[in-house]
Design an enzyme around this catalytic site. Sequence first.
Site, PDB file in Angstrom:
ATOM      1  N   SER A 117      14.934 -41.912 -10.795  1.00  0.00           N
ATOM      2  CA  SER A 117      13.701 -41.130 -10.648  1.00  0.00           C
ATOM      3  C   SER A 117      13.451 -40.970  -9.153  1.00  0.00           C
ATOM      4  O   SER A 117      13.344 -41.962  -8.423  1.00  0.00           O
ATOM      5  CB  SER A 117      12.530 -41.860 -11.316  1.00  0.00           C
ATOM      6  OG  SER A 117      11.367 -41.115 -11.101  1.00  0.00           O
ATOM      7  N   ARG A 129      -3.590   2.826   8.593  1.00  0.00           N
ATOM      8  CA  ARG A 129      -3.885   1.537   7.957  1.00  0.00           C
ATOM      9  C   ARG A 129      -2.633   0.683   7.836  1.00  0.00           C
ATOM     10  O   ARG A 129      -1.525   1.206   7.716  1.00  0.00           O
ATOM     11  CB  ARG A 129      -4.407   1.743   6.532  1.00  0.00           C
ATOM     12  CG  ARG A 129      -5.698   2.470   6.413  1.00  0.00           C
ATOM     13  CD  ARG A 129      -5.910   2.795   4.947  1.00  0.00           C
ATOM     14  NE  ARG A 129      -6.909   3.809   4.767  1.00  0.00           N
ATOM     15  CZ  ARG A 129      -8.161   3.574   4.376  1.00  0.00           C
ATOM     16  NH1 ARG A 129      -8.555   2.348   4.130  1.00  0.00           N
ATOM     17  NH2 ARG A 129      -9.004   4.548   4.218  1.00  0.00           N
ATOM     18  N   MET A 156      -5.767  -7.275   8.698  1.00  0.00           N
ATOM     19  CA  MET A 156      -5.210  -6.461   9.782  1.00  0.00           C
ATOM     20  C   MET A 156      -6.120  -5.267  10.054  1.00  0.00           C
ATOM     21  O   MET A 156      -7.141  -5.095   9.400  1.00  0.00           O
ATOM     22  CB  MET A 156      -3.801  -6.021   9.421  1.00  0.00           C
ATOM     23  CG  MET A 156      -2.807  -7.161   9.526  1.00  0.00           C
ATOM     24  SD  MET A 156      -1.166  -6.671   9.069  1.00  0.00           S
ATOM     25  CE  MET A 156      -1.264  -6.579   7.315  1.00  0.00           C
ATOM     26  N   CYS A 202       9.157 -38.500  -9.599  1.00  0.00           N
ATOM     27  CA  CYS A 202       7.807 -39.007  -9.845  1.00  0.00           C
ATOM     28  C   CYS A 202       6.976 -39.037  -8.564  1.00  0.00           C
ATOM     29  O   CYS A 202       5.851 -39.515  -8.565  1.00  0.00           O
ATOM     30  CB  CYS A 202       7.842 -40.378 -10.496  1.00  0.00           C
ATOM     31  SG  CYS A 202       8.633 -41.621  -9.474  1.00  0.00           S
ATOM     32  N   ASN A 245       7.917 -39.246  -2.351  1.00  0.00           N
ATOM     33  CA  ASN A 245       6.963 -39.617  -1.292  1.00  0.00           C
ATOM     34  C   ASN A 245       7.713 -40.450  -0.253  1.00  0.00           C
ATOM     35  O   ASN A 245       7.674 -40.166   0.942  1.00  0.00           O
ATOM     36  CB  ASN A 245       5.800 -40.441  -1.853  1.00  0.00           C
ATOM     37  CG  ASN A 245       5.076 -39.713  -2.976  1.00  0.00           C
ATOM     38  OD1 ASN A 245       5.077 -38.495  -3.015  1.00  0.00           O
ATOM     39  ND2 ASN A 245       4.470 -40.467  -3.877  1.00  0.00           N
ATOM     40  N   GLY A 253      -8.159  -7.203   4.453  1.00  0.00           N
ATOM     41  CA  GLY A 253      -9.035  -7.276   5.617  1.00  0.00           C
ATOM     42  C   GLY A 253      -8.464  -8.009   6.813  1.00  0.00           C
ATOM     43  O   GLY A 253      -9.134  -8.156   7.831  1.00  0.00           O
ATOM     44  N   TYR A 271      13.425 -33.990 -15.980  1.00  0.00           N
ATOM     45  CA  TYR A 271      11.973 -33.882 -16.112  1.00  0.00           C
ATOM     46  C   TYR A 271      11.290 -34.031 -14.756  1.00  0.00           C
ATOM     47  O   TYR A 271      11.883 -34.516 -13.790  1.00  0.00           O
ATOM     48  CB  TYR A 271      11.416 -34.937 -17.091  1.00  0.00           C
ATOM     49  CG  TYR A 271      11.519 -36.357 -16.566  1.00  0.00           C
ATOM     50  CD1 TYR A 271      10.535 -36.900 -15.739  1.00  0.00           C
ATOM     51  CD2 TYR A 271      12.607 -37.154 -16.890  1.00  0.00           C
ATOM     52  CE1 TYR A 271      10.635 -38.186 -15.244  1.00  0.00           C
ATOM     53  CE2 TYR A 271      12.730 -38.446 -16.402  1.00  0.00           C
ATOM     54  CZ  TYR A 271      11.732 -38.954 -15.576  1.00  0.00           C
ATOM     55  OH  TYR A 271      11.836 -40.223 -15.070  1.00  0.00           O
ATOM     56  N   LYS A 297       0.835  -1.203   0.000  1.00  0.00           N
ATOM     57  CA  LYS A 297       0.000   0.000   0.000  1.00  0.00           C
ATOM     58  C   LYS A 297       0.876   1.263   0.000  1.00  0.00           C
ATOM     59  O   LYS A 297       0.674   2.179  -0.810  1.00  0.00           O
ATOM     60  CB  LYS A 297      -0.933  -0.003   1.209  1.00  0.00           C
ATOM     61  CG  LYS A 297      -1.962   1.124   1.169  1.00  0.00           C
ATOM     62  CD  LYS A 297      -2.674   1.269   2.495  1.00  0.00           C
ATOM     63  CE  LYS A 297      -3.679   0.188   2.740  1.00  0.00           C
ATOM     64  NZ  LYS A 297      -5.026   0.537   2.297  1.00  0.00           N
ATOM     65  N   ARG A 328      -3.483  -1.538  -6.169  1.00  0.00           N
ATOM     66  CA  ARG A 328      -2.626  -2.727  -6.011  1.00  0.00           C
ATOM     67  C   ARG A 328      -2.988  -3.688  -7.131  1.00  0.00           C
ATOM     68  O   ARG A 328      -4.072  -3.578  -7.722  1.00  0.00           O
ATOM     69  CB  ARG A 328      -2.845  -3.391  -4.644  1.00  0.00           C
ATOM     70  CG  ARG A 328      -4.250  -3.836  -4.413  1.00  0.00           C
ATOM     71  CD  ARG A 328      -4.450  -4.336  -2.996  1.00  0.00           C
ATOM     72  NE  ARG A 328      -5.871  -4.648  -2.774  1.00  0.00           N
ATOM     73  CZ  ARG A 328      -6.414  -4.818  -1.598  1.00  0.00           C
ATOM     74  NH1 ARG A 328      -5.699  -4.704  -0.510  1.00  0.00           N
ATOM     75  NH2 ARG A 328      -7.692  -5.108  -1.475  1.00  0.00           N
ATOM     76  N   HIS A 359     -15.637  -8.583   0.949  1.00  0.00           N
ATOM     77  CA  HIS A 359     -14.607  -9.479   1.465  1.00  0.00           C
ATOM     78  C   HIS A 359     -14.809 -10.896   0.946  1.00  0.00           C
ATOM     79  O   HIS A 359     -13.875 -11.571   0.510  1.00  0.00           O
ATOM     80  CB  HIS A 359     -14.659  -9.445   2.995  1.00  0.00           C
ATOM     81  CG  HIS A 359     -13.684 -10.370   3.631  1.00  0.00           C
ATOM     82  ND1 HIS A 359     -14.026 -11.640   4.033  1.00  0.00           N
ATOM     83  CD2 HIS A 359     -12.369 -10.230   3.896  1.00  0.00           C
ATOM     84  CE1 HIS A 359     -12.959 -12.225   4.531  1.00  0.00           C
ATOM     85  NE2 HIS A 359     -11.951 -11.387   4.469  1.00  0.00           N
TER      86      HIS A 359
HETATM   87  C1  PEP Z   1       7.398 -42.213  -4.224  1.00  0.00           C
HETATM   88  O1  PEP Z   1       7.726 -42.845  -3.235  1.00  0.00           O
HETATM   89  O2  PEP Z   1       7.595 -41.008  -4.343  1.00  0.00           O
HETATM   90  C2  PEP Z   1       6.707 -42.885  -5.333  1.00  0.00           C
HETATM   91  C3  PEP Z   1       6.427 -42.247  -6.448  1.00  0.00           C
HETATM   92  O3  PEP Z   1       6.300 -44.142  -5.145  1.00  0.00           O
HETATM   93  P1  PEP Z   1       5.009 -44.576  -4.301  1.00  0.00           P
HETATM   94  O4  PEP Z   1       4.260 -43.345  -3.987  1.00  0.00           O
HETATM   95  O5  PEP Z   1       4.276 -45.519  -5.164  1.00  0.00           O
HETATM   96  O6  PEP Z   1       5.638 -45.228  -3.118  1.00  0.00           O
END
Ligand code: PEP
Length: 932
Positions: free
Chosen positions: A790, A97, A108, A857, A794, A106, A877, A26, A348, A468
């Site tokens: 790869s 303000r 603060m 992945c 997870n 809104g 990738y 602002k 803004r 809002h």
């Molecule tokens: C991972 O572990 O990131 C993965 C892609 O395999 P999954 O989720 O099948 O264990």
Amino acid sequence: MAKYVYNFGKDGTDGDATMKNLLGGKGANLAEMAKIGLPVPSGFTITTEVCTYFYEHGQQYPPELEAQVNEAMAAIEKTMGKKFGDHKDMPLLVSCRSGARESMPGMMDTVLNIGLNDRTVEVLAKESQDERFAWDCYRRFVQMYGDVVLDMKPKTKTDIDPFEELLEKKKEKAGVKEDSELKPEHLKELVKEFKAAVKKQTGKDFPDDPMEQVWGGIGAVFGSWMNDRAMVYRRMNGIPHDWGTAVNVQAMVFGNMGETCATGVALTRNGATGVKGITGDYLINAQGEDVVAGIRMPKRIEESLKKDMPTSWEEFSKVAMILENHYKDIQDIEFTIEKQKLWMLQTRNAKRTGFAAVRAAVDMVNEGLITPEMAIARIPANDVTQLLQPVFGGTGLKGKTPIAKGINAGPGAATGQIYFQPDEAEAAWQKDNAARIILVRRETTPEDLRGMKVASGILTSFGGAASHAALVSRQMGKACVCGCESIGIDYKAETMTVGKKVFKKGDWISVDGFTGNVYEGEVPTSPSEILQVLFEKSLKPKDAPLYQCFQQLMSWSDRFRKLGVRTNADNPKESEQAIALGAEGIGLTRTEHMFFDRIDDFRAMILAETVEAREKALKPLLKYQQEDFEGIFRAMKGRPVTIRLLDPPLHEFVPHESKDQEELAKKLGIPKAKVAQRVHELAEANPMLGHRGCRLGIVYPEITRMQATAICQAAVHVMKEGIDCHPEIMIPLVGNITEYRNQEKIIREAATKVFKDAGVTADYLVGTMIEIPRACVTADKIAESAEFFSFGTNDLTQTGLGISRDDYGSFINQYQEMDVFPADPFQTLDQDGVGGLMKIAVEKGKSTRSDIKLGICGEHGGDPASVKFCHKIGLNYVSCSPLRLPVARLAAAQAAISEKKEKTDKKAEGKCGCGCCKDCKCCPCCKCGCKG
Ligand code: PEP
Ligand code: MG
């Protein structure tokens, strides 16, 4: 001496739009508007550094601040030609303000009309020749100051607001319905009663000294940086708590001094759709807060301001265009017209939906206002998923008539159960994350944020497109219909009434944020325009303007990005859809998903007691798998396909209920006890760290052999049809080169046999998931054999952080609330920890095999921040689910563009880091390759 205060106004401006970090959005934009000669009431900004100081020093200010504020107040007085606290002539009043780096609408606090007391109010009444106006300002000021500075705002739903209670009593006594019908004598009485309430609740007199009031306002704004709703908002939007807010103190101008005055908020393009043209709300004879709070029903600027105030409209529309062209972005503008004079109070970059973001950015490139790079850089990558969300339409709406219609404030289609109270909505969602909720409110306020967050859609009976509810839901990407005047809401009875029909809490309704229509009951949805063009082919591109914008944006993104994008897909349909959304290959096929349809055959294999019996049981599975792979290879038409060998523990596939075990035993012709015993044997205390991944293939090599054979046979079969195939066979959960080599040997032997028998050889790779820390730190060894890595982030998050991916739900919310983790590490990569492990693996992998193919992945492959990180560490990738592909494409382009910009900036600063000389400005003559 440190400078903590920056002036703005027609007599001198210290800052500009580039100083957002220090002056907040602002403050920086007020300075910029003043600099380019727009009519801005004079004022000053106290920097965000003071906020940081304030919290680091037990809520104290730097000693230099007081003198700087006094000086700046004197400058406002000079420019505005009024004195603060003047008892003779028209007094100067100021507002106070907040203004953070990123706007937090809104969240603060604000205090208006500072400088009023029993004496200045009389002068204001005399000079404005409007006693009612003066006393209304004073009444509002005491109320706002009491709420915000003296902390008298009710804390819970059941607390009584003393000011509202007194106001209601006064209206009752005066026999009027609206605040605006109260006469000056009522307002005078109210001010007295409000002050008595202050004394009663705080034990102190209401401050009369204008400078004391200013300091009260400043303290309250800094204090509001840490209020609950501001913290929730920052967490939701990834705004760091240590940025702090600036405070803007600015001369008041009045939109409530009669019928030649007005106040409003406007967008230069529609914030819901992105269509060009001013839209917004205004109120004649009102103060700014009235418009955004949705207390009075505002008028639409595009419909009637031209008619109501032709000269002001002309001036305003000119200024709005100047601002849009200056900032080269949709502007969200606050203005006041005081006795026909236009004043700009804020500009803004507007909050917008994903729809509006894409439409406006593409239009602006086509209008020559911005470059494609700028268009790409400004769209939050996650927002493009909104364009793929389902909509009402097609058969879903057949036979349905809307029960009400409001303003289409946030596009999207939402069906859910009515909740009236945000905290109840939140509790319902916490009980069941799949709960579909429509939050129904008279209007929303920042306190409702938690409820809005969990709702699928929002419906309000009051407030316009700039209220809002509209603003926040657009930003959150929620379907929102607001200002739906034909619905009556009774919070006490927990009902919503439309005509004669009464809806209770828990009843189902549907809201269409595209049209503003509200429907009774559940309405099924149909795919978005883009998916109708791409997947269903039920719409032609030329008839789909949104698709055209989307496609344009995606093609620009593809031009700039360096990262490849692949998809996680397990069948031909998903593969085709992914190609339509831009997939250049498959980064992960989870082969176990293919067994779910043939679960009993798979169970027979698990129950087999000898190698021979297992090999026999694997035969039908080989046939199924081969067919599946063929379908995928055909769909992918020569693009690379990464297929992962069986990963989950076998226990996940066997029946656990006694009844199901009995059924299986019957089918397989074996005793039930045998099934039960095998299920018992397979049970593990911690299956995620148990017998899964390559450990299965090592203990049961025939499974790996079957899968590798199926992949290679599928490849040669499809190649014989004239379709190119590039399988990449991926071994899961490798931590040790010996594990890898064990599996690789089986795969390569199977492949050699298949190719020899078929007389056709497929170009295939063997590689591994990198998903446990040991694999990262020994990646140089693994890369001796593996042709690609790869990252399975997870599992790498699970094993790297030592947090079970299945059990973290019990504490992650609290972890985030307490800022222990900045984000959910299973959604956004923990760049320091897990990212650090990835960097090690990349470096080590490349040190052994410089051309090793690197991808990701895990779920993070579709998360913008994680995609940018993957670009930075040099992956080839990212792979994500089909519907996240547009996000990945855009985020990858953003990463490339910002890297290029960083390099250019560094070169300009002589810091390109080539190391060839002290001051890199001489780079053109050296051979560092930075092309300085
Ligand atoms: C991972 O572990 O990131 C993965 C892609 O395999 P999954 O989720 O099948 O264990
Ligand atoms: Mg995994």
